[in-house]
Write a protein that holds these residues in place. Structure first.
Motif, PDB file in Angstrom:
ATOM      1  N   ALA A 171       0.612  -1.178  -0.028  1.00  0.00           N
ATOM      2  CA  ALA A 171      -0.154  -0.257  -0.055  1.00  0.00           C
ATOM      3  C   ALA A 171       0.646   1.127   0.262  1.00  0.00           C
ATOM      4  O   ALA A 171       0.181   2.307  -1.026  1.00  0.00           O
ATOM      5  CB  ALA A 171      -1.118  -0.479   1.254  1.00  0.00           C
ATOM      6  N   ARG A 172       1.804   0.887   0.528  1.00  0.00           N
ATOM      7  CA  ARG A 172       2.956   1.843   0.343  1.00  0.00           C
ATOM      8  C   ARG A 172       4.355   2.021   0.407  1.00  0.00           C
ATOM      9  O   ARG A 172       4.750   0.455   1.394  1.00  0.00           O
ATOM     10  CB  ARG A 172       2.427   3.013   1.499  1.00  0.00           C
ATOM     11  CG  ARG A 172       3.416   4.256   2.129  1.00  0.00           C
ATOM     12  CD  ARG A 172       2.473   5.031   3.219  1.00  0.00           C
ATOM     13  NE  ARG A 172       1.072   5.950   2.974  1.00  0.00           N
ATOM     14  CZ  ARG A 172       0.903   6.669   3.778  1.00  0.00           C
ATOM     15  NH1 ARG A 172       1.557   6.693   5.459  1.00  0.00           N
ATOM     16  NH2 ARG A 172      -0.728   6.979   3.654  1.00  0.00           N
ATOM     17  N   VAL A 173       4.991   2.456  -0.041  1.00  0.00           N
ATOM     18  CA  VAL A 173       7.167   2.097   0.371  1.00  0.00           C
ATOM     19  C   VAL A 173       7.327   3.398   0.338  1.00  0.00           C
ATOM     20  O   VAL A 173       7.488   4.301   0.177  1.00  0.00           O
ATOM     21  CB  VAL A 173       7.374   2.297  -1.011  1.00  0.00           C
ATOM     22  CG1 VAL A 173       9.096   1.635  -1.213  1.00  0.00           C
ATOM     23  CG2 VAL A 173       6.476   0.371  -1.738  1.00  0.00           C
ATOM     24  N   LYS A 190      17.571   0.655   2.685  1.00  0.00           N
ATOM     25  CA  LYS A 190      16.385   0.109   2.066  1.00  0.00           C
ATOM     26  C   LYS A 190      14.838   0.782   2.664  1.00  0.00           C
ATOM     27  O   LYS A 190      15.138   2.088   2.011  1.00  0.00           O
ATOM     28  CB  LYS A 190      16.694  -1.058   3.278  1.00  0.00           C
ATOM     29  CG  LYS A 190      16.896   0.043   4.561  1.00  0.00           C
ATOM     30  CD  LYS A 190      16.022  -0.527   6.225  1.00  0.00           C
ATOM     31  CE  LYS A 190      16.239   0.299   7.128  1.00  0.00           C
ATOM     32  NZ  LYS A 190      16.821  -0.561   8.802  1.00  0.00           N
ATOM     33  N   TYR A 191      14.010  -0.184   1.525  1.00  0.00           N
ATOM     34  CA  TYR A 191      12.282   0.300   1.831  1.00  0.00           C
ATOM     35  C   TYR A 191      11.635   0.043   2.768  1.00  0.00           C
ATOM     36  O   TYR A 191      12.048  -1.596   3.392  1.00  0.00           O
ATOM     37  CB  TYR A 191      11.935  -0.423   0.345  1.00  0.00           C
ATOM     38  CG  TYR A 191      12.856   0.350  -0.552  1.00  0.00           C
ATOM     39  CD1 TYR A 191      12.178   1.737  -1.749  1.00  0.00           C
ATOM     40  CD2 TYR A 191      14.087  -0.484  -1.475  1.00  0.00           C
ATOM     41  CE1 TYR A 191      12.733   2.443  -2.349  1.00  0.00           C
ATOM     42  CE2 TYR A 191      14.296   0.321  -2.188  1.00  0.00           C
ATOM     43  CZ  TYR A 191      13.830   1.417  -2.793  1.00  0.00           C
ATOM     44  OH  TYR A 191      14.629   2.397  -3.754  1.00  0.00           O
ATOM     45  N   LYS A 231      12.955  -2.809  -4.290  1.00  0.00           N
ATOM     46  CA  LYS A 231      12.189  -1.568  -4.466  1.00  0.00           C
ATOM     47  C   LYS A 231      10.414  -2.606  -4.945  1.00  0.00           C
ATOM     48  O   LYS A 231      10.792  -2.892  -5.553  1.00  0.00           O
ATOM     49  CB  LYS A 231      12.168  -1.135  -4.971  1.00  0.00           C
ATOM     50  CG  LYS A 231      11.640   0.472  -5.166  1.00  0.00           C
ATOM     51  CD  LYS A 231      12.361   1.232  -6.033  1.00  0.00           C
ATOM     52  CE  LYS A 231      10.474   2.549  -5.829  1.00  0.00           C
ATOM     53  NZ  LYS A 231      10.928   3.950  -6.739  1.00  0.00           N
ATOM     54  N   PHE A 232       9.644  -2.306  -4.307  1.00  0.00           N
ATOM     55  CA  PHE A 232       8.749  -2.418  -4.810  1.00  0.00           C
ATOM     56  C   PHE A 232       7.632  -1.954  -5.345  1.00  0.00           C
ATOM     57  O   PHE A 232       7.366  -0.973  -4.269  1.00  0.00           O
ATOM     58  CB  PHE A 232       7.692  -4.008  -3.452  1.00  0.00           C
ATOM     59  CG  PHE A 232       8.059  -4.498  -3.939  1.00  0.00           C
ATOM     60  CD1 PHE A 232       7.665  -6.203  -4.645  1.00  0.00           C
ATOM     61  CD2 PHE A 232       9.544  -5.222  -2.668  1.00  0.00           C
ATOM     62  CE1 PHE A 232       8.663  -7.332  -4.181  1.00  0.00           C
ATOM     63  CE2 PHE A 232      10.328  -6.251  -2.695  1.00  0.00           C
ATOM     64  CZ  PHE A 232       9.696  -7.635  -3.479  1.00  0.00           C
ATOM     65  N   ASP A 233       6.603  -1.621  -5.904  1.00  0.00           N
ATOM     66  CA  ASP A 233       5.131  -0.830  -6.102  1.00  0.00           C
ATOM     67  C   ASP A 233       4.599  -0.978  -5.905  1.00  0.00           C
ATOM     68  O   ASP A 233       3.758  -1.938  -5.115  1.00  0.00           O
ATOM     69  CB  ASP A 233       5.423  -1.070  -7.748  1.00  0.00           C
ATOM     70  CG  ASP A 233       6.714  -0.666  -9.482  1.00  0.00           C
ATOM     71  OD1 ASP A 233       7.506   0.158  -8.625  1.00  0.00           O
ATOM     72  OD2 ASP A 233       6.212  -1.545 -10.272  1.00  0.00           O
TER      73      ASP A 233
END
Length: 347
Positions: free
Chosen positions: A299-301, A307-308, A327-329
């Motif tokens: 839902a949010r990055v 790091k994320y 990173k994920f969308d």
């Protein structure tokens, strides 16, 4: 130096409790942080220690000396408690030089000129202010003014130093450097220090132990590591660090391990309680994998530098936090594996 003992301390204002039934002990030479949200009672507790407020109930002792008793009305005034106080506003005399600001507590106690000069030099050296001794407060930066306030505490050789959100008025970079100043000051002097803050990163970085407060009570008084890894209740779990508290069902506990159902999945948990009811899912308890126990949608990055932080929502609507270097969308479907979270009992 001395330890500080509080026995059943309470304080009410117009019938409303600000501090309720606090019994604890700050050890000699310990760096203690009082941490909590606005209105939790931490500043009131500090003011009770300083002598700016009289307890409505209970007793306060420094070493073997009773300094306040809400039952008998005993009240040692602030100037006779041998405690230093560092205010958020610095509270420096604008018409006095740095040296005079630091030496003034000794002047009003009528120390000799030789003693004043010697002890002031020691305090200025300890706080790195020798080259600024002849400057006025208006000629100093915020960090330098904070050092002056600290030196003024040090000059009287106090039994304890009380600090009321002393870094709140500084920018982020300066606050980080001043944390090192306070830590070095504590190591060098061995003073008992009680530090009020609402910033958990400050408390975690500096304190030996942290008293997490809410609604006038200490919810847990423990080391930074234990507060994060082994929270006592839901408030501490959600206030300290990142994570999500979710119910734990069908717990089975043996000498070797404990297992229960979390979000519909049976997993191993860590706990010292015989019947834990909730778990705290920290980001490190969640691993991204295709064969994970749970399915969730990103839902949010948030990029954290190297790091994320992924905020995802599980199929049942629970918010979960995980960390990854990839990173994920937003909208990506993830598999998450839960690894031995901490479980506690919540009434």
């Amino acid at each position: 130096m001395a330890d500080i003992t509080l026995s059943s301390i309470g304080k009410t204002f117009a019938g409303t409790p600000a501090v309720q039934d606090i019994s604890t002990r700050f050890e000699d030479g310990e760096f203690v942080a009082l941490l909590g949200p606005s209105g939790c009672g931490k500043t009131t507790l500090l003011r009770l220690l300083a002598g700016f407020e009289m307890p409505s109930s209970g007793q306060i002792r420094i070493g073997a000396r009773d300094i306040a008793d809400g039952v008998t009305g005993t009240m040692v005034p602030p100037e006779d408690r041998n405690m230093g106080f560092v205010f958020q506003s610095y509270a420096l005399w604008p018409h006095m030089s740095v040296r005079r600001n630091v030496s003034y507590p000794l002047e009003i106690r009528r120390f000799s000129k030789a003693e004043i000069a010697a002890q002031t030099d020691v305090a200025l050296n300890a706080t790195g202010l020798v080259e600024y001794a002849d400057r006025m407060p208006s000629e100093l930066s915020g960090g330098q003014r904070q050092r002056v306030a600290l030196a003024r505490c040090l000059v009287s050789d106090p039994d304890a130093v009380l600090l009321d959100e002393p870094l709140a008025n500084l920018d982020v970079a300066l606050r980080a450097s001043m944390q090192a100043v306070f830590t070095d000051f504590h190591k060098r002097t061995g003073a008992t220090m009680v530090y009020v803050t609402h910033d958990q990163s400050e408390a975690m970085a500096m304190a030996d132990r942290i008293a997490v407060m809410d609604r006038g009570r200490i919810q847990q008084f423990d080391t930074p590591q234990n507060l994060y890894e082994r929270p006592k209740n839901r408030f501490v779990a959600e206030f300290v660090g990142l994570g999500t508290v979710v119910p734990l069902r069908g717990v089975e506990k043996t000498d070797a391990a404990a297992h229960g159902h979390v979000l519909g999945k049976r997993i191993a948990v860590q706990s010292t309680h015989n019947s834990p009811s909730h778990v705290c899912l920290r980001p490190e308890n969640l691993t991204i994998s295709e064969t994970g126990d749970l399915r969730a949608k990103v839902a949010r990055v948030t990029y954290l530098g190297g790091k994320y932080l992924l905020e995802s929502v599980s199929e049942c609507g629970t918010r979960l936090l995980a960390e990854t270097r990839a990173k994920f969308d937003v909208g990506t479907q993830l598999g998450l594996t839960i690894t031995t979270p901490w479980a506690f009992h919540e009434d």
